[in-house]
Design an enzyme around this catalytic site. Structure first.
Site, PDB file in Angstrom:
ATOM      1  N   TYR A 174     -10.845   7.407   0.966  1.00 33.35           N
ATOM      2  CA  TYR A 174     -10.624   6.042   1.467  1.00 33.35           C
ATOM      3  C   TYR A 174      -9.154   5.647   1.357  1.00 33.35           C
ATOM      4  O   TYR A 174      -8.498   5.879   0.354  1.00 33.35           O
ATOM      5  CB  TYR A 174     -11.460   5.008   0.702  1.00 33.35           C
ATOM      6  CG  TYR A 174     -10.965   3.626   1.030  1.00 33.35           C
ATOM      7  CD1 TYR A 174     -11.247   3.054   2.265  1.00 33.35           C
ATOM      8  CD2 TYR A 174     -10.104   2.954   0.172  1.00 33.35           C
ATOM      9  CE1 TYR A 174     -10.721   1.825   2.622  1.00 33.35           C
ATOM     10  CE2 TYR A 174      -9.569   1.719   0.520  1.00 33.35           C
ATOM     11  CZ  TYR A 174      -9.886   1.168   1.748  1.00 33.35           C
ATOM     12  OH  TYR A 174      -9.342  -0.030   2.098  1.00 33.35           O
TER      13      TYR A 174
ATOM     14  N   HIS B  10      -8.424 -10.899  -0.081  1.00 34.98           N
ATOM     15  CA  HIS B  10      -8.318  -9.734   0.807  1.00 34.98           C
ATOM     16  C   HIS B  10      -7.360 -10.064   1.947  1.00 34.98           C
ATOM     17  O   HIS B  10      -7.527 -11.086   2.618  1.00 34.98           O
ATOM     18  CB  HIS B  10      -9.714  -9.431   1.348  1.00 34.98           C
ATOM     19  CG  HIS B  10      -9.831  -8.153   2.109  1.00 34.98           C
ATOM     20  ND1 HIS B  10     -10.358  -8.084   3.380  1.00 34.98           N
ATOM     21  CD2 HIS B  10      -9.512  -6.891   1.776  1.00 34.98           C
ATOM     22  CE1 HIS B  10     -10.369  -6.827   3.783  1.00 34.98           C
ATOM     23  NE2 HIS B  10      -9.855  -6.077   2.833  1.00 34.98           N
TER      24      HIS B  10
ATOM     25  N   GLU C 265      -2.537  -9.319  -1.482  1.00 35.53           N
ATOM     26  CA  GLU C 265      -2.330  -8.122  -0.661  1.00 35.53           C
ATOM     27  C   GLU C 265      -1.325  -8.479   0.426  1.00 35.53           C
ATOM     28  O   GLU C 265      -1.503  -9.471   1.151  1.00 35.53           O
ATOM     29  CB  GLU C 265      -3.674  -7.694  -0.049  1.00 35.53           C
ATOM     30  CG  GLU C 265      -3.637  -6.363   0.656  1.00 35.53           C
ATOM     31  CD  GLU C 265      -5.041  -5.862   0.989  1.00 35.53           C
ATOM     32  OE1 GLU C 265      -5.996  -6.665   0.923  1.00 35.53           O
ATOM     33  OE2 GLU C 265      -5.185  -4.671   1.303  1.00 35.53           O
TER      34      GLU C 265
ATOM     35  N   GLU D 145     -14.549  -8.284  -1.940  1.00 31.01           N
ATOM     36  CA  GLU D 145     -14.149  -8.092  -0.539  1.00 31.01           C
ATOM     37  C   GLU D 145     -15.351  -8.098   0.401  1.00 31.01           C
ATOM     38  O   GLU D 145     -15.263  -8.593   1.524  1.00 31.01           O
ATOM     39  CB  GLU D 145     -13.392  -6.768  -0.446  1.00 31.01           C
ATOM     40  CG  GLU D 145     -12.976  -6.375   0.941  1.00 31.01           C
ATOM     41  CD  GLU D 145     -12.234  -5.046   0.930  1.00 31.01           C
ATOM     42  OE1 GLU D 145     -11.494  -4.779  -0.041  1.00 31.01           O
ATOM     43  OE2 GLU D 145     -12.375  -4.277   1.899  1.00 31.01           O
TER      44      GLU D 145
ATOM     45  N   HIS E 252     -13.636   1.542  -3.497  1.00 22.98           N
ATOM     46  CA  HIS E 252     -14.329   1.302  -2.227  1.00 22.98           C
ATOM     47  C   HIS E 252     -15.811   1.621  -2.330  1.00 22.98           C
ATOM     48  O   HIS E 252     -16.415   2.117  -1.374  1.00 22.98           O
ATOM     49  CB  HIS E 252     -13.673   2.067  -1.076  1.00 22.98           C
ATOM     50  CG  HIS E 252     -13.453   1.224   0.144  1.00 22.98           C
ATOM     51  ND1 HIS E 252     -14.165   1.374   1.293  1.00 22.98           N
ATOM     52  CD2 HIS E 252     -12.599   0.204   0.363  1.00 22.98           C
ATOM     53  CE1 HIS E 252     -13.759   0.489   2.189  1.00 22.98           C
ATOM     54  NE2 HIS E 252     -12.813  -0.241   1.643  1.00 22.98           N
TER      55      HIS E 252
ATOM     56  N   HIS F  12       0.833  -1.201   0.000  1.00 21.60           N
ATOM     57  CA  HIS F  12       0.000   0.000   0.000  1.00 21.60           C
ATOM     58  C   HIS F  12       0.869   1.254   0.000  1.00 21.60           C
ATOM     59  O   HIS F  12       1.787   1.369   0.821  1.00 21.60           O
ATOM     60  CB  HIS F  12      -0.878   0.053   1.250  1.00 21.60           C
ATOM     61  CG  HIS F  12      -1.937  -1.000   1.296  1.00 21.60           C
ATOM     62  ND1 HIS F  12      -2.941  -1.008   2.233  1.00 21.60           N
ATOM     63  CD2 HIS F  12      -2.164  -2.080   0.517  1.00 21.60           C
ATOM     64  CE1 HIS F  12      -3.735  -2.050   2.037  1.00 21.60           C
ATOM     65  NE2 HIS F  12      -3.272  -2.724   1.006  1.00 21.60           N
TER      66      HIS F  12
ATOM     67  N   ARG G 104     -11.880 -11.236  -5.029  1.00 18.73           N
ATOM     68  CA  ARG G 104     -11.122 -10.523  -4.006  1.00 18.73           C
ATOM     69  C   ARG G 104     -11.722 -10.764  -2.616  1.00 18.73           C
ATOM     70  O   ARG G 104     -11.665  -9.923  -1.727  1.00 18.73           O
ATOM     71  CB  ARG G 104     -11.175  -9.037  -4.403  1.00 18.73           C
ATOM     72  CG  ARG G 104     -10.600  -8.081  -3.450  1.00 18.73           C
ATOM     73  CD  ARG G 104      -9.341  -7.429  -3.963  1.00 18.73           C
ATOM     74  NE  ARG G 104      -8.900  -6.455  -2.960  1.00 18.73           N
ATOM     75  CZ  ARG G 104      -8.049  -6.773  -2.009  1.00 18.73           C
ATOM     76  NH1 ARG G 104      -7.497  -7.961  -1.953  1.00 18.73           N
ATOM     77  NH2 ARG G 104      -7.729  -5.860  -1.108  1.00 18.73           N
TER      78      ARG G 104
HETATM   79 MG    MG Z   1     -10.806  -3.134  -0.783  1.00 21.63          MG
END
Ligand code: MG
Length: 443
Positions: free
Chosen positions: A198, A348, A375, A298, A248, A162, A319
């Site tokens: 977000y 996720h 991730e 997610e 998001h 990230h 995801r």
């Molecule tokens: Mg997400």
């Protein structure tokens, strides 16, 4: 001796020989069965801790065989207090005394026992038990779980890191650091001036006047800011790095169609959650109009959400949060379905997945042909104090522990040092996000 008598004696001898062989085969089966007696579920407990500021829930299943137990992730941090109740009041009475080696059977039993199913709370409780049973089976076999799933389809999982900040320069600089550390994939999120963007927190810039005190989000402002971020990233970082971004679910479906078209030129690795689960029918419109790779899932809890997206090839990456879908058992089936339709996995995996959950993600990453990206998991010193044998990320790749099961042990004495913060606002739940005029929007 007459010919007929000779034939009769020969048949009797053959029958006797056959009976002896069958008896010996039966004996071998019985001996093998005794050597592999099913472990019986003796107890089910919930472990609660917060080594990284997020409430984690882990289920421990203990068997009647000495030293044979397993751990599973049941983390639903926004409603964490409800998971121990679902596990201890409902699954424990159902499952104690049952064999610990019948994972599929146990999953179906737990899934159907509530009659109404596919809720986040219930799925997480089932996941805790399900993953613990996979851990137990790996420990029984003396193999890591990815070996039980067929072994390595790749040596390690390519991860994304990230890069976040309130200003574009902060995001670009952080992305550069990740790239220097070997990451080939970076998710970029930037704050929007005066708003709660977000994944980036509030911007330091001038606030937009609002009629209320809640965090403010304005959709067109966000889209413009995101486009400026992508432009800066491609100018500063070049075209080689894979860029990811999470919308998001905060914009309207029509805005999502246009944004997906407009970001084509930036060649994203994927654009995540351009619409909310309630609007997944819009993926057909998006798919028909652009070639931007899409990820979704997610927020899913039910097969009714992900199955149509895979079957109609409407997304590129599934995801889902593995414990929110009910654990490893259902998710390996969705992954297998995705392989047929060329939809890849991107499970996720932020801080609200427990280390055991990260190990489960990684077992799927390693064993599934249609892996996309993972991730990355970040573990601080407190997490290492509680959990040993955690997945390790080097040069942007996540590597599995080669010990049996998940390869993770929990220092249960250290758990008490990192309790849930009982004074946190909303008990760990999320608050509200509103448009400038005060209308609630999705988080
Ligand atoms: Mg997400």
């Amino acid at each position: 001796m007459r010919r007929r008598e000779l034939i009769g004696a020969g048949m009797a001898a053959s029958a006797a020989l056959l009976a002896t062989k069958e008896a010996k085969a039966q004996q071998r089966v019985e001996q093998a069965g005794r050597g592999m007696r099913s472990p019986i579920i003796k107890d089910i407990n919930v472990i609660q801790c917060s080594p990284q500021g997020v409430r984690l829930v882990i289920v421990k299943v203990t068997t009647d065989q000495a030293g044979l137990y397993g751990y599973g992730c049941a983390t639903f941090t926004q409603r964490a207090d409800l998971i121990p109740i679902a596990v201890e009041k409902y699954l424990k009475p159902l499952l104690v005394g049952k064999p610990a080696d019948r994972i599929e059977d146990t999953w179906q039993m737990a899934y159907n026992s509530s009659y109404w199913r596919n809720s986040g709370v219930l799925n997480n409780a089932i996941s805790g038990v399900d993953q613990a049973l996979w851990d137990i089976k790996g420990r029984q076999a003396g193999l890591p779980v990815y070996q039980l799933l067929g072994g390595k389809a790749r040596l390690a999982a390519d991860c994304y890191a990230h890069a976040s900040g309130s200003e574009i320069k902060e995001v670009v600089d952080q992305a550069k650091r990740h790239i220097a550390n070997g990451f080939r994939h970076v998710r970029v999120q930037v704050g929007v001036p005066g708003m709660a963007g977000y994944g980036a927190g509030p911007s330091k810039s001038q606030r937009i006047p609002a009629l209320h005190d809640a965090p403010v989000f304005e959709r067109e402002g966000y889209i413009k800011r995101a486009m400026a971020l992508f432009e800066a990233c491609r100018t500063e970082l070049g075209m080689d790095v894979e860029l990811l971004h999470d919308v998001h679910e905060r914009i309207t479906p029509t805005q999502a169609v246009k944004m997906c078209k407009d970001v084509e030129k930036f060649r994203l690795f994927f654009l995540e959650d351009p619409v909310s689960p309630e609007d997944i029918a819009w993926f057909r419109n998006i798919r028909a109009q652009c070639a931007t790779p899409l990820s979704m899932g997610e927020l899913f809890n039910s097969p009714h959400e992900i199955v149509p997206l895979i079957a109609e090839r409407l997304i590129d990456y599934m995801r889902m949060h593995v414990s929110q879908m009910g654990g490893l058992t259902p998710c390996r089936k969705y992954a297998a379905m995705g392989e047929i339709f060329n939809v890849r996995t991107a499970w996720h995996g932020p801080a609200d997945t427990s280390p055991v959950g990260h190990a489960a993600n990684l077992a799927l990453d390693l064993s599934c042909t249609n892996f996309g990206v993972q991730e990355n998991a970040f573990f601080n010193d407190a997490a290492h104090e509680i959990f040993s044998g955690l997945p390790v990320t080097k040069g942007g790749y996540m590597y599995a522990n080669e010990a049996p099961g998940w390869g993770i042990e929990i220092n249960e004495a250290a758990v008490a040092k990192y309790p849930w913060n009982q004074s946190s606002p909303l008990n760990g739940g999320w608050g509200e996000v509103r448009l400038p005029d005060g209308q609630i929007i999705k988080q």
